[in-house]
Write a protein that holds these residues in place. Structure first.
Motif, PDB file in Angstrom:
ATOM      1  N   ILE A   1      -4.008   3.234  11.323  1.00  0.00           N
ATOM      2  CA  ILE A   1      -3.675   1.888  10.850  1.00  0.00           C
ATOM      3  C   ILE A   1      -3.870   0.915  11.996  1.00  0.00           C
ATOM      4  CG2 ILE A   1      -1.859   0.376   9.941  1.00  0.00           C
ATOM      5  CD1 ILE A   1      -0.511   2.879   8.780  1.00  0.00           C
TER       6      ILE A   1
ATOM      7  N   ASN B   1       5.496   6.817   6.376  1.00  0.00           N
ATOM      8  CA  ASN B   1       4.155   7.374   6.251  1.00  0.00           C
ATOM      9  C   ASN B   1       3.996   8.567   7.185  1.00  0.00           C
ATOM     10  OD1 ASN B   1       2.776   4.938   4.718  1.00  0.00           O
ATOM     11  ND2 ASN B   1       3.907   4.021   6.416  1.00  0.00           N
TER      12      ASN B   1
ATOM     13  N   ILE C   1       3.272  -1.066   4.084  1.00  0.00           N
ATOM     14  CA  ILE C   1       2.548   0.207   4.007  1.00  0.00           C
ATOM     15  C   ILE C   1       3.602   1.309   4.021  1.00  0.00           C
ATOM     16  CG2 ILE C   1       0.852   1.697   5.121  1.00  0.00           C
ATOM     17  CD1 ILE C   1      -0.227  -0.846   6.526  1.00  0.00           C
TER      18      ILE C   1
ATOM     19  N   ILE D   1       0.867  -1.168   0.000  1.00  0.00           N
ATOM     20  CA  ILE D   1       0.000   0.000   0.000  1.00  0.00           C
ATOM     21  C   ILE D   1       0.907   1.221   0.000  1.00  0.00           C
ATOM     22  CG2 ILE D   1      -1.806   1.241   1.246  1.00  0.00           C
ATOM     23  CD1 ILE D   1      -2.609  -1.464   2.481  1.00  0.00           C
TER      24      ILE D   1
ATOM     25  N   ILE E   1       5.394  -1.101   8.382  1.00  0.00           N
ATOM     26  CA  ILE E   1       4.781   0.215   8.256  1.00  0.00           C
ATOM     27  C   ILE E   1       5.918   1.225   8.170  1.00  0.00           C
ATOM     28  CG2 ILE E   1       3.234   1.907   9.287  1.00  0.00           C
ATOM     29  CD1 ILE E   1       1.891  -0.372  10.795  1.00  0.00           C
TER      30      ILE E   1
ATOM     31  N   ILE F   1      -6.466   2.057   7.459  1.00  0.00           N
ATOM     32  CA  ILE F   1      -5.986   0.781   6.910  1.00  0.00           C
ATOM     33  C   ILE F   1      -6.127  -0.265   8.007  1.00  0.00           C
ATOM     34  CG2 ILE F   1      -4.036  -0.488   5.930  1.00  0.00           C
ATOM     35  CD1 ILE F   1      -2.846   2.222   5.088  1.00  0.00           C
TER      36      ILE F   1
END
Length: 718
Positions: free
Chosen positions: A214, A233, A192, A163, A224, A182
């Motif tokens: 998330i 992110n 991610i 993602i 992540i 998510i």
């Protein structure tokens, strides 16, 4: 007229077809629905070629079919630059409807705005999918929330999905949903990266998801973020936590390089309403890391920066993060509660012995680190807590640096040959061990109240270390690596001890090998603003010891070296008080080196065994004089003062009640400090081959008295 064309090509023996979406109709030739029906293999591609100036909105009237094509690429639409021009609006699709459901062997969905579906925006029912450049839960501009009813992206029991990505064109904006942005359930090895979760397209304003940003539930081995440029992110503005790892199956996950609770550049807060990261019963995860870029920035959140909850939250590692600061570690962006909170969490590690593992945990609006009841066996090593990333200026946590509240067998440590913990500049106490169940904790190798070099004062506002009703803790040790430097604490003269012990349950604590009131060399003064050690209502405590290295250096403090009130059966042995570490150079304490006040009984200052005597000198350095090396005040009785080297006092070496010699009285029947024990009167002394002393002691009959003889030494040196 045909609106859907197919281009067939041979590729590795498989026919690859490209299907064009050429209108916004719900069904029929050229529609998205028809393209999904026709594209049935992983080698098929769906592209968009809708005539006219965009943006274009497709409004399904019922659920779209399961997607099995290999690629759904809305960046092919004329007018696409760096954001979607194709919107799929699910407002008319009915109840319980998912926007796009992905099946097959792996599909890439690129460049769509997917919003207002009653269930999830995108659901992965199989693995290996790639989602990039989409706006999920916002309008087509990425600036307004147009939430889906449940999850933005739901990964259900599948693995190997990606993602986002490492470039801006691959970034998904996943915001505005009525649930989690998510959600990964029973899925592993998903990645991610590079997304905005809870923010608008500019990364500065909240379009928050209404639960967590998330959630990883019962899902191992997911990633992540990451340490490389573009992998992290930005997870901010969500109503729940930024990231929530839940259940014992959520293990082995890696969270790196993210900004959680701030804008994309870290310049200001966009708070997640709950924690930055919550680990609810989740074990053996890595938060941050020692690689360059692996640390997360966890700041500005509405509760804790990081919350480890429950006995299942065990074996996690927290390394290299900035918790409560901006990305530079120089500006406070505090979380509303503690930087790190643990509740019943076991055997986690915060920091490490490498410089790269150091967390900066500063600027938070409560404690830096707070461990509550049942948090056992956790290690906090090598962190900066209450100072900025340079370690040379305060960046206060507004409460205590580290609190161990009814939590046992934890370690707060540093490694002098690698990296020390610096716990300084905090708004209350540096380290607070509190409560009957806070037992068996180790505090060793830290700088508490100084900068990273151990030479300049960056005091905690009150005490450096406080123990309240907590038994059997170890502060320092006989080895060099275990030494704490506890200096420079307090905000005004007489306010803030180096070490403060209080409460009847604070028994059997051991404090050895520390420098209290000096710099790391033991040669320069960095005094605490009140006492070096202050004991009130405390029994059976050991300060120092007979073994080399166990004695504390307690000098340069503004008032007393050691003060006791209502404290009994304590041992003070093998310490240096008022001198530098060489035992002869003057640093002094401002008043008495040791003072025993009312109801401090049966204490031992020194002893008869080798190494048990204390070395005390240079009283009254700051406050003038006269001050005795040891004063025993009214109401303090049966205290043994034995085997000490006492010199260069501005008053008596040992004083009872007052500061001048107390006259002897017949049969010693008076009261006062140590009952104003009569002193022996010497009538003759001679030396030669042997030394002889003759005299008398007039005191209470039928008792045994010990008389010790010492050589007189000069004031300046011993």
């Amino acid at each position: 007229m045909t609106f859907l064309s197919a281009l067939i090509a041979a590729s590795w023996g498989t026919a690859a077809a490209t299907f064009q979406v050429t209108n916004t109709a719900d069904s029929g030739p050229g529609s998205l629905r028809q393209a999904i029906v026709d594209a049935t293999t992983a080698s098929d591609t769906i592209v968009f070629q809708i005539p006219g100036a965009g943006p274009h909105t497709i409004s399904p009237l019922s659920p779209l079919p399961l997607i099995t094509a290999g690629l759904v690429d809305a960046t092919t639409q004329s007018g696409y630059l760096d954001r979607p021009v194709i919107e799929i609006n699910g407002a008319l699709a009915g109840g319980g409807v998912v926007g796009l459901r992905l099946g097959g062997a792996g599909c890439t969905v690129r460049g769509l705005a997917i919003n207002r579906f009653s269930a999830d925006g995108i659901r992965c029912d199989s693995g290996g999918h790639v989602l990039e450049g989409n706006y999920v839960g916002t309008d087509i501009t990425g600036t307004l929330a147009r939430g889906n009813g449940q999850y933005g992206i739901f990964v259900f029991g599948t693995s190997g999905n990606r993602i986002g990505g490492t470039t801006a064109s691959k970034r998904n904006v996943i915001s505005g949903t009525n649930e989690t942005g998510i959600f990964i359930l029973n899925g592993s090895s998903n990645v991610i990266q590079g997304n905005y979760v809870g923010l608008g397209v500019h990364g500065t304003n909240s379009l928050g998801n209404r639960n967590n940003g998330i959630t990883i539930f019962n899902s191992p081995g997911n990633v992540i973020g990451g340490p490389a440029l573009g992998e992290g992110n930005v997870i901010s503005g969500n109503t729940g936590s930024g990231i929530n790892l839940n259940n014992a199956g959520a293990n082995g996950n890696v969270i790196q390089g993210n900004i959680i609770g701030l804008t994309h550049d870290g310049s200001g807060p966009v708070s997640n309403s709950a924690d930055g990261i919550t680990l609810n019963g989740a074990p053996r995860n890595l938060i941050g890391g020692t690689l360059v870029g692996a640390g997360n920035v966890i700041a500005g959140n509405g509760q804790a920066g990081l919350f480890l909850n429950g006995a299942g939250a065990t074996g996690n590692r927290v390394e290299g993060n900035h918790i409560g600061t901006d990305p530079t570690g120089m500006v406070a962006r505090g979380n509303a509660l503690a930087g790190i909170t643990m509740s019943g969490a076991l055997s986690n590690t915060v920091g490490g012995t490498l410089t790269a593992a150091r967390n900066v945990i500063s600027g938070n609006r409560q404690d830096g680190v707070f461990l509550s009841a049942g948090s056992v066996g956790n290690v906090m090593a090598g962190n900066f807590i209450g100072v900025n990333a340079s370690g040379n200026a305060a960046l206060a946590n507004l409460f205590t640096g580290v609190t161990l509240n009814n939590s046992s067998f934890n370690e707060i440590t540093g490694n002098p040959e690698g990296v020390r913990s610096v716990i300084s500049g905090n708004g209350n106490v540096g380290i607070w061990i509190n409560g009957l169940e806070a037992r068996g904790n180790l505090v060793a190798g830290n700088f508490v109240g100084t900068g990273v070099g151990g030479t300049n004062g960056l005091g905690n506002t009150l005490d450096g270390l406080r123990i309240t009703d907590s038994p059997a803790n170890q502060i320092g040790g006989s080895m060099f690596a275990a030494r704490n430097v506890i200096s420079g604490n307090g905000f005004a003269a007489g306010v803030g001890a180096g070490v403060y012990l209080t409460g009847g349950s604070a028994t059997n604590n051991t404090l050895t090998g520390n420098f209290v009131g000096t710099d790391v060399t033991g040669l320069l003064a960095v005094g605490n603003r009140s006492e070096g050690f202050y004991l009130t209502g405390v029994n059976h405590t050991r300060i120092g010891g007979e073994v080399p290295g166990m004695g504390n250096l307690i000098s340069a403090n503004t008032t007393r070296g050691i003060r006791m009130i209502n404290s009994s059966h304590n041992l003070i042995r093998g310490n240096l008080l008022g001198t530098a570490v060489d035992g002869v150079s003057p640093l002094g304490n401002g008043q008495f080196n040791v003072e025993l006040e009312a109801n401090s009984n049966d204490n031992q200052i020194g002893g008869l065994s080798a190494g048990s005597g204390n070395r005390m000198g240079f009283t009254g350095t700051f406050a003038g004089g006269p001050f005795a090396a040891v004063r025993v005040r009214d109401g303090a009785i049966n205290n043994a003062i034995l085997g000490n080297a006492i010199f260069a006092s501005s008053a008596l070496g040992i004083a009872f009640t007052g500061l001048s010699a107390t006259p002897n009285d017949a049969c010693d029947g008076d009261t006062g400090g140590n009952l104003r024990q009569n002193f022996p009167v010497l009538t003759q002394a001679f030396s030669g081959v042997n030394t002889g002393v003759r005299g008398r002691l007039n005191s209470q009959p039928s008792r045994t008295y010990r008389i010790q003889f010492f050589a007189k030494i000069g004031r300046a040196h011993g």
